[in-house]
Design an enzyme around this catalytic site. Structure first.
Site, mmCIF file in Angstrom:
data_model
loop_
_atom_site.group_PDB
_atom_site.id
_atom_site.type_symbol
_atom_site.label_atom_id
_atom_site.label_comp_id
_atom_site.label_asym_id
_atom_site.label_seq_id
_atom_site.Cartn_x
_atom_site.Cartn_y
_atom_site.Cartn_z
ATOM 1 N N GLU A 58 0.104 26.665 8.240
ATOM 2 C CA GLU A 58 0.692 27.435 9.333
ATOM 3 C C GLU A 58 1.652 28.532 8.882
ATOM 4 O OE1 GLU A 58 1.235 24.163 8.620
ATOM 5 O OE2 GLU A 58 3.347 23.629 8.822
ATOM 6 N N ASN A 59 1.335 29.286 7.839
ATOM 7 C CA ASN A 59 2.248 30.342 7.416
ATOM 8 C C ASN A 59 2.471 31.300 8.583
ATOM 9 O OD1 ASN A 59 1.742 29.358 4.652
ATOM 10 N ND2 ASN A 59 -0.255 30.285 5.021
ATOM 11 N N ALA A 118 -5.793 23.666 7.120
ATOM 12 C CA ALA A 118 -5.217 24.990 7.312
ATOM 13 C C ALA A 118 -3.722 24.887 7.051
ATOM 14 C CB ALA A 118 -5.475 25.489 8.729
ATOM 15 N N HIS A 170 -3.628 23.896 16.710
ATOM 16 C CA HIS A 170 -2.602 23.162 15.952
ATOM 17 C C HIS A 170 -1.731 24.151 15.157
ATOM 18 C CE1 HIS A 170 -1.580 19.677 13.049
ATOM 19 N NE2 HIS A 170 -1.197 20.754 12.377
ATOM 20 N N GLU A 171 -2.363 25.062 14.443
ATOM 21 C CA GLU A 171 -1.597 26.017 13.621
ATOM 22 C C GLU A 171 -0.764 26.942 14.515
ATOM 23 O OE1 GLU A 171 -1.525 25.184 10.586
ATOM 24 O OE2 GLU A 171 -3.244 23.838 10.790
ATOM 25 N N GLU A 221 4.400 18.076 12.306
ATOM 26 C CA GLU A 221 2.979 17.707 12.383
ATOM 27 C C GLU A 221 2.598 16.953 13.652
ATOM 28 O OE1 GLU A 221 0.998 19.177 10.786
ATOM 29 O OE2 GLU A 221 2.155 19.884 9.066
HETATM 30 ZN ZN ZN Z 1 0.001 20.961 10.684
#
Ligand code: ZN
Length: 830
Positions: free
Chosen positions: A260-261, A258, A291-292, A314
């Site tokens: 993360e915009n 994925a 996470h996102e 990250e």
């Molecule tokens: Zn990430």
């Protein structure tokens, strides 16, 4: 033109201050190109100086700086010089850009299920110039205002909230907060959407129309996890979610899990599960959602200044992803999944030649950044942060984090900023800690020494053979039939670098099994005392605590990789204890390692079939065992398919495909049907008639991926030739089809013919590198001939690495595979 260098980025950031981007995209111009018009307003600290803007158009139609036309012919690669800047500037760029087929830039996908077209922009780390003209570096943030001209009937979502109701064929978006260019996205097509809301935040879920049923089915769980995660993050952080609406779009052919915009996260649409998922798949997805969301703060609100601090994005998102999933969703065993599946990725990376410190990975150019989206930046970084939290305590840790957000919101930061905030909040020597943990590479070993007098334990000590201090739990276990049970309150001990610490509390307990890193709070290899290992080999499945079992399975994996446990002994553990394992992610991790690594490369070729037969047997006992949950059966079913090579097993696969012989509660869902067909194809038992029937039965992208793998798995020379041709022809296959074809390729074929392909692989790989990093990763990793751990393959790989003009991505992937190949050789020799 080479990728942006750090030195260039520093210079440009000192000169420019970007005020805003206004971007207009026209995606109605056919299947190849789209229109991209950008107006950038920016200040310049030293009027009169020169700079440059990044863009990669098919055609640059017009560029105007402060009313002065620039010559489009001056475009040099992906850079356009901007001479003689004023204190305040306006740059207009009109260009035609090319759609991507590899999810690098604005990706265009045609759904084979219904012919509908979908687009999404994937800009990390340096792909934004394939979409719009920009100053593409993380520390030049600016608000972005986007408008898109669309085909009739399309929807679009982007970082900013939709501005107004929009009109048919056109969509405007509100200006965003200041964001980095790599975080730009737009998602468009005749999407199916589900709307929601939580705590004042508008929520949206989106997918292609042919996945409408899956999206509707999954929406409750997706929203449930999203809501729980928002609540938990809002408890932990003082700053509320800063980016307005929160859209989650599930899109095809995505390269990552994925992205993360801000305001519009893109996920790979496999996460909508067209095939029956296990609970471990659901747990992974929940972790990715969390996470996102953590990235909205770590990465989006405060962004690393340069790619060498990737860990600030990250490692934090990874640690919080697992933590929030475990604490606030139904996936309370998320940390077991981390131990069982995720940490191995990092341990492997940390023991290769390419390992690097968690912080300050040495990235000089963006081209080097992409190779550090690795097990170090994610799994090791998250594990190290867990150790930091254990050492500082939650209160000081989050006080430091909140100060860091408050100081750098909508800006950028680096390691020193993080350490300053944490040092002030905790009063501890965080700098000293960081020197040992974040600025060094490699993994320490914690060894347990138990002195016994007959059966009586005289002393227990933990020896730290590494260079960092560890705060770890030490678990003492004794048999309380039917379980090996730990005494509550396993003592936590601080073991200094190179130190040896006695654990007297355990002597009182007289344990049969002693496990260091109990609770998995640190990043270390473990070594047990001999008597404890004996207990593990006899009673692993009886260890009551699922997290400890995951640690012990991972320990056994590590012993095999280090040549201290024979591969056949590992398979004996699988045979004896897998049937008693109740955590799905552990079962999946053990089966995958047993099939791909133990049988796939650590056993000599002539012993592989026998090795796989052991795995096939263990998987089948779990699949058909009494009192086994449907989830475990489903995981066992995949293992059973992947390990089937014998005649009887293959006949069984054919029966399962026909709908016979599987226990209740499990099914061969579409993806697993293709796994079965690929195994049969490799043994000449399935071909075009079977593939055609399956494609007709359930058409779509997943079927095309499954068919590509199965076709490449066929042993006939013309099947291999076709697969090879397709993988090495530019633009013929999407990334996902390259990967699937690569996965099938080495599964069969006459020895001499395949040896010839090993030689061709190294000869032709260099030429494929010009097709971009995504293709390099697919061919470099998935097509690497890892089953051929011979001196000749090692020689060819070494020769390939000596070639001129290797891209960082190619050098890294081949270097890592070569490391693994040498390790496989060592394991076999041991
Ligand atoms: Zn990430």
């Amino acid at each position: 033109m080479p990728a942006l260098q750090r030195t260039e980025a520093i210079l440009r950031a000192s000169l420019l201050d970007v005020r805003s981007y206004t971007i207009d995209l026209d995606v109605t111009r056919g299947p190849d190109v789209f229109g991209s018009t950008t107006v950038i307003r920016f200040g310049c600290a030293e009027p009169g100086s020169d700079s440059f803007v990044d863009l990669e158009p098919v055609e640059l139609r017009r560029a105007v700086l402060n009313g002065r036309p620039l010559d489009p012919a001056d475009l040099d690669g992906n850079r356009l010089a901007l001479p003689g800047l004023a204190a305040e500037n306006e740059l207009l760029v009109e260009a035609d850009m090319r759609y991507s087929r590899t999810a690098e830039g604005l990706h265009r996908y045609t759904d084979p299920a219904d012919g509908e077209v979908y687009l999404y922009a994937s800009c990390a780390p340096d792909l934004a110039p394939k979409v719009f003209a920009c100053f593409d570096q993380p520390d030049l943030k600016a608000p972005i205002r986007l408008g898109v001209t669309l085909p009739q009937g399309w929807k679009a979502f982007a970082n900013g909230a939709p501005a107004g109701p929009g009109e048919e064929g056109r969509r405007e978006f509100a200006e965003t907060k200041p964001i980095s260019t790599y975080l730009f996205t737009v998602v468009a097509g005749p999407l199916h959407s589900v709307a929601g809301e939580h705590d004042g935040i508008p929520l949206g879920l989106h997918a292609r129309r042919s996945l409408a049923a899956e999206l509707e089915r999954e929406a409750d769980e997706l929203f449930e996890v999203t809501r729980a995660s928002f609540d938990r993050l809002h408890e932990l952080f003082e700053e509320r979610y800063p980016f307005g609406e929160y859209h989650q779009a599930f899109m095809p052919e995505f390269n990552w899990g994925a992205m993360e915009n801000p305001g519009c996260v893109v996920f790979r649409d496999e996460m909508l599960f067209r095939s029956t998922p296990t609970d471990a798949d659901r747990e992974s997805r929940a972790m990715v959602i969390c996470h996102e969301m953590a990235h909205m703060w770590f990465g989006d609100l405060v962004t690393m200044k340069w790619w060498d601090d990737l860990w600030l994005n990250e490692s934090f998102a990874e640690m919080l992803g697992y933590r929030v999933a475990a604490e606030s969703t139904r996936f309370t065993l998320a940390w077991v999944g981390f131990a069982a599946r995720r940490k191995a990725w990092g341990y492997d990376a940390d023991q290769r030649g390419s390992t690097h410190p968690v912080a300050g990975n040495g990235t000089r150019s963006v081209a080097e950044a992409v190779v550090n989206f690795d097990g170090i930046s994610y799994a090791k970084g998250a594990s190290v942060l867990r150790q930091l939290v254990a050492w500082l305590g939650d209160e000081a840790f989050f006080a430091g984090i909140n100060a860091y957000f408050a100081r750098h919101r909508y800006g950028n930061a680096e390691l020193a900023d993080f350490l300053a905030a944490l040092g002030e909040a905790s009063g501890k020597d965080v700098h000293g800690w960081a020197e040992q943990w974040l600025r060094t590479s490699g993994v320490d070993t914690l060894r347990v020494e138990v002195e016994r007098d007959g059966a009586k334990v005289r002393s227990v000590a933990v020896v730290n053979e590494g260079s960092r201090p560890h705060l770890v739990g030490v678990g003492g276990y004794a048999m309380v039939e039917p379980y090996l049970r730990a005494w509550p309150g396993a003592p936590a001990v601080e073991v200094p670098a190179g130190g040896r610490v006695l654990v007297p509390a355990l002597v009182e307990d007289q344990p049969e099994l002693v496990v260091p890193n109990h609770g998995d709070l640190t990043w270390a290899k473990i070594r047990l005392d001999e008597a404890s290992w004996q207990v593990v080999t006899e009673s692993l499945a009886q260890v009551e605590d699922g997290l400890t079992r995951a640690l012990l399975w991972d320990h056994a994996r590590d012993l095999v990789r280090d040549g201290e446990l024979a591969p056949a002994e590992y398979l004996r553990l699988v045979e004896r204890h897998l049937g008693g394992e109740t955590v799905v992610s552990t079962v999946e991790a053990v089966l995958a390692f047993a099939v791909n690594d133990v049988a796939g490369r650590y056993l000599a070729p002539e012993r592989r079939a026998a090795g796989l037969a052991v795995v096939a047997g263990a998987a089948r006992s779990l699949l058909f065992g009494a009192d086994v949950t449907p989830n475990l059966r489903q995981a066992a079913l995949r293992g059973a398919l992947e390990s089937s090579v014998g005649e009887a097993e293959l006949a069984e696969l054919q029966a399962w495909l026909a709908g016979d012989g599987l226990p209740g509660g499990v099914s061969l869902s579409p993806e697993l049907r293709w796994v079965a067909l690929a195994r049969l194809a490799a043994r000449g038992r399935a071909g075009e008639p079977e593939f055609g029937a399956e494609l007709a039965r359930d058409p779509g992208t997943e079927a095309e991926v499954g068919a590509a793998r199965a076709r490449a798995a066929r042993p006939e020379p013309d099947a291999k030739a076709r697969a090879w041709q397709a993988m090495f022809t530019d633009g013929e296959l999407s990334n996902h089809l390259i990967r699937a074809t690569a996965e099938g390729f080495w599964r069969s074929g006459a020895e001499e013919q395949q040896q010839e392909y090993v030689r061709r692989y190294f000869a032709e790989l260099l030429g494929a590198a010009r097709r971009g990093d995504a293709v390099v990763r697919m061919l470099g990793h998935f097509l690497f001939p890892r089953g051929y751990a011979t001196a000749e393959t090692v020689r060819l790989a070494e020769e390939c690495l000596r070639a001129d003009g290797l891209t960082p991505a190619l050098r890294r992937v081949i270097g890592d595979e070569l490391d693994d190949l040498r390790r496989a050789q060592r394991v076999r020799e041991a």
